[in-house]
Write a protein that holds these residues in place. Sequence first.
Motif, mmCIF file in Angstrom:
data_model
loop_
_atom_site.group_PDB
_atom_site.id
_atom_site.type_symbol
_atom_site.label_atom_id
_atom_site.label_comp_id
_atom_site.label_asym_id
_atom_site.label_seq_id
_atom_site.Cartn_x
_atom_site.Cartn_y
_atom_site.Cartn_z
ATOM 1 N N GLU A 131 -11.115 -38.788 -32.822
ATOM 2 C CA GLU A 131 -12.250 -37.887 -32.976
ATOM 3 C C GLU A 131 -13.421 -38.351 -32.125
ATOM 4 O O GLU A 131 -13.750 -39.534 -32.088
ATOM 5 C CB GLU A 131 -12.683 -37.813 -34.450
ATOM 6 C CG GLU A 131 -11.658 -37.147 -35.351
ATOM 7 C CD GLU A 131 -12.195 -36.887 -36.744
ATOM 8 O OE1 GLU A 131 -13.304 -37.382 -37.046
ATOM 9 O OE2 GLU A 131 -11.529 -36.187 -37.521
ATOM 10 N N ASN A 132 -14.039 -37.409 -31.439
ATOM 11 C CA ASN A 132 -15.259 -37.671 -30.695
ATOM 12 C C ASN A 132 -16.423 -37.724 -31.676
ATOM 13 O O ASN A 132 -16.627 -36.795 -32.455
ATOM 14 C CB ASN A 132 -15.472 -36.561 -29.656
ATOM 15 C CG ASN A 132 -16.665 -36.817 -28.771
ATOM 16 O OD1 ASN A 132 -17.768 -37.036 -29.239
ATOM 17 N ND2 ASN A 132 -16.433 -36.768 -27.473
ATOM 18 N N ARG A 133 -17.224 -38.792 -31.620
ATOM 19 C CA ARG A 133 -18.255 -39.015 -32.626
ATOM 20 C C ARG A 133 -19.655 -38.680 -32.120
ATOM 21 O O ARG A 133 -20.636 -39.270 -32.559
ATOM 22 C CB ARG A 133 -18.210 -40.468 -33.090
ATOM 23 C CG ARG A 133 -16.853 -40.930 -33.573
ATOM 24 C CD ARG A 133 -16.443 -40.263 -34.864
ATOM 25 N NE ARG A 133 -17.234 -40.736 -35.972
ATOM 26 C CZ ARG A 133 -17.115 -40.274 -37.211
ATOM 27 N NH1 ARG A 133 -16.254 -39.307 -37.477
ATOM 28 N NH2 ARG A 133 -17.859 -40.745 -38.181
ATOM 29 N N VAL A 187 -9.583 -24.404 -30.549
ATOM 30 C CA VAL A 187 -10.125 -23.569 -31.611
ATOM 31 C C VAL A 187 -11.066 -24.384 -32.502
ATOM 32 O O VAL A 187 -11.025 -25.621 -32.534
ATOM 33 C CB VAL A 187 -9.003 -22.966 -32.479
ATOM 34 C CG1 VAL A 187 -8.071 -22.125 -31.628
ATOM 35 C CG2 VAL A 187 -8.225 -24.058 -33.200
ATOM 36 N N ASN A 188 -11.914 -23.658 -33.232
ATOM 37 C CA ASN A 188 -12.788 -24.269 -34.239
ATOM 38 C C ASN A 188 -12.181 -24.056 -35.616
ATOM 39 O O ASN A 188 -11.866 -22.926 -35.990
ATOM 40 C CB ASN A 188 -14.182 -23.632 -34.205
ATOM 41 C CG ASN A 188 -14.901 -23.864 -32.907
ATOM 42 O OD1 ASN A 188 -14.739 -24.898 -32.284
ATOM 43 N ND2 ASN A 188 -15.705 -22.897 -32.482
ATOM 44 N N THR A 235 -21.308 -33.435 -37.565
ATOM 45 C CA THR A 235 -20.884 -32.139 -38.087
ATOM 46 C C THR A 235 -20.110 -31.302 -37.078
ATOM 47 O O THR A 235 -19.570 -30.269 -37.437
ATOM 48 C CB THR A 235 -22.101 -31.330 -38.573
ATOM 49 O OG1 THR A 235 -23.016 -31.162 -37.477
ATOM 50 C CG2 THR A 235 -22.807 -32.051 -39.714
ATOM 51 N N VAL A 236 -20.087 -31.711 -35.816
ATOM 52 C CA VAL A 236 -19.304 -31.029 -34.785
ATOM 53 C C VAL A 236 -18.432 -32.085 -34.118
ATOM 54 O O VAL A 236 -18.938 -32.980 -33.443
ATOM 55 C CB VAL A 236 -20.192 -30.319 -33.750
ATOM 56 C CG1 VAL A 236 -19.330 -29.615 -32.711
ATOM 57 C CG2 VAL A 236 -21.124 -29.326 -34.435
ATOM 58 N N ARG A 287 -13.082 -29.168 -33.516
ATOM 59 C CA ARG A 287 -12.517 -28.476 -32.355
ATOM 60 C C ARG A 287 -11.237 -29.180 -31.957
ATOM 61 O O ARG A 287 -11.231 -30.385 -31.694
ATOM 62 C CB ARG A 287 -13.516 -28.469 -31.190
ATOM 63 C CG ARG A 287 -14.701 -27.565 -31.432
ATOM 64 C CD ARG A 287 -15.664 -27.572 -30.245
ATOM 65 N NE ARG A 287 -15.007 -27.200 -29.001
ATOM 66 C CZ ARG A 287 -14.777 -25.954 -28.613
ATOM 67 N NH1 ARG A 287 -15.131 -24.949 -29.401
ATOM 68 N NH2 ARG A 287 -14.191 -25.696 -27.463
ATOM 69 N N GLN A 288 -10.142 -28.404 -31.887
ATOM 70 C CA GLN A 288 -8.832 -28.990 -31.630
ATOM 71 C C GLN A 288 -7.962 -27.998 -30.860
ATOM 72 O O GLN A 288 -7.985 -26.797 -31.149
ATOM 73 C CB GLN A 288 -8.162 -29.353 -32.957
ATOM 74 C CG GLN A 288 -6.855 -30.097 -32.819
ATOM 75 C CD GLN A 288 -6.288 -30.474 -34.180
ATOM 76 O OE1 GLN A 288 -6.448 -29.732 -35.148
ATOM 77 N NE2 GLN A 288 -5.633 -31.619 -34.252
#
Length: 819
Positions: free
Chosen positions: A557-559, A609-610, A563-564, A627-628
């Motif tokens: 995960e990008n930190r 997609v979100n 929240t996004v 987002r993935q």
Amino acid sequence: MTKKITILICCLFSATFLFAQQEPTLNTIKISGKIVDAATNQALEYATVILKDIKTQKVSGGITDLNGFFNIQVPKSRYEISVEFISFKTIKFPAQEITANKDLGIIKLKEDAASLDEIVVIAEKSTVDIRLDKKIYNVGKDMTVKGGTASDVLDNVPSVDVDPEGTVSLRGSENVRILIDGKPSAMVGLNGADALRQLPSDAIERVEVITSPSARYDSEGTAGILNIILRKGRANGFNGSVNVNVGDPRSYQSSVNLNLRSEKINLFTNFGYRDRRGPGRYNSDISYLSNGIVDSTRIEDRNFDRASKGFNGNVGLEYFINKKSSLTGTIFVRDSDGQNLSTTEISSFDPSGNSLFNSLRIQDEGETDQSLQFSLNYVNNFNENGHKLTLDYQYGVDKENESAIITDDRPETNTTDELSIDKLFQADYVLPIGKNSQFEAGYRGNFENLTSDYLVTLSNSDEFNPSNNLEFTQNVNAFYTQFGSKVNKFSYLFGVRAELTKIDVNLLTSQEKFTKNYTDFFPTVNLGYEMTEDQSFTLGYSRRLRRPRSRSLNPFENRASRTVISKGNVDLDPTYTNSFDLGYLNRWGKLTLNSSIYYQHSTNDIVRVNRQEVRLIDGKETNVLVRQPINLASEDRMGFEFNANYNPSRKLRFSGSFNFFQFKTDGDYSYEVTNPTTGTTSTINQNFDATNTSWFTRFDARVTLPADIEWQTRLFYRGPRSDAQSDTEGILSANLAFSKDILKDKGTLVLNVSDVFNSRKYVTNAFAPSRDNPTNITNQSFQWRMRQISLNFTYRFNQNKNQKNKNSQEREDDGGGEF
């Protein structure tokens, strides 16, 4: 939309017949031949053939193609023929009566070294060269990218768009393959967008846009291929240039290009250093909804302050074994350091506007990127007719380290260490058959090994920790063959490519392994019909694919925000696309028009997609956007484009392009959301059926002012677009440049203003989990770089400003140009 496309096709064919010239009469003959370098027997592209009709005194003629051939259609008469090429001695044929088709055979031009400093170019070659199989953008003619980067160069190429985040798209599609000198390269690096910002524009000679690749090219890239050709000196003797650039916001760049060529060797080098600072802004306004009513609002205002320093060097030595063969070794090295500081003010409000909380998040990130690439190229020209064998070996290493310290009410530190080792083996064989046919075959092996170690250290050990260690291996063995021929006005090129792919993904943290093997065949068809010398049609078909890259497969995960969040998906499969392209080229004197209609059908389409998750943040249940990338069912993309060049005089030149496209996506996505407090799980179903149209256009004008000052203006507009989860506003930007030659034309000063109105901003509204029933709506505004003003100075020694790189095509792309 079908009706629109039908109308466009009708208009295209109508224009063809309106402007088509009459079929040749019995009074018409053809004069043909081939022009080569007498010393090396290399074909000379763009050599000029001038025909003077002795009876009418009318002057006509043409230029040679990629392989040095020319074929000129003229009335029967008495002609004086001359052949010219920059830095070569002109050959003149005595006046002769020509009443039947005449083949002048192979014409050998000898170099005229004494003329290098006195060249007068009658008609300067336009910035964009339009071919039947590709469009070539010549960087050296463009003042608006002086002092810029490879990203700036691509953003000025017809059919190409680079968004404010650095993502490159071709005809509106981000799935484009970027090559360096016709091959995958460590120069693009682990992060393509960042690497393109580090490669200086002065190192680039031209960019080739290939929208209907033949079987010779990789099948990767469903939208097509962008081939970046680096500068390689070709002029005899010792010569070079020095380039210095200063700008605001802080931008200091310098580069040196040196070339030493003799009968046996050609040594070419390019060194560059840059020191840049790039301020930027990001704003996010998130509205959380409950039953369609706003429950709370979260606002994030972020300021970027990015600084980077870097060095790049490219050294090559070409050894001429004999007149027919040569061996070239090249070493490329890049070393860069970056420091990115982002400060984010976070505020939350209830529906009445009362403050819920405020916080300050500071992320201090350092990044180092080191690349080393060695390549070896062997070329054997068996004869002067194009019988050729090319062998390539390439070894590249890319290291990237990122370390970020995040300070807020819950501090954390994250680091990423990535190492990529790439090897390439390639062989291409070309066999001419007769005068108008050609057989090709070849092999390419790409072997990629990557390790990525992502470590997150949290202040609260009980929180979710996304640390991840990944090993990624991708081996692709490809074989291709193709055959092409020309029969009168009709030409064809049929080919097929087989690729055997093996991908291994090893998640060391979770001790999971994934292996994927697939063998695919990729047929290609390219047809051409020359109605006249100035008017032609092309029709291309190719099957292509998009393999998921390591970053798309890596589930870390990008930190950048709590929240996004962005992450990869290890279950991704390739996307397959069938592409069709119908092109039309016409020249009316000083006006050249190149247009095309294209259609692409993709299956297993990869779409980012979100989706929504509920996580505990500061002890409170909070909706988080993730987002993935996923595989959707299918996508249909269709559109049309045209590019036009109009040069009414030497002092006034215009060019423009327009691209309109529509894409239709069909697919559904289901996922589960778990409440962190209760542990209950619910299923979310999202429908991604969507139809969207968008467009972008570019206009360029070059005017010669008094005192020989060159003025160039470029305007670009990208229209708004929508998909199943977002709406994006249009973007307008303008660049302005002035150029003046000094020091007896050995030096050039360029004043450049990039993004004159400071309007290049990315504004979008996103709906999650779906547009029809959103639980949160996000309004985002992003500006990667502010308006840039720069002054560039170039000094040339032992070379003329307009000197032609006469052999620049001899090692073009991977094995030569299209048939």
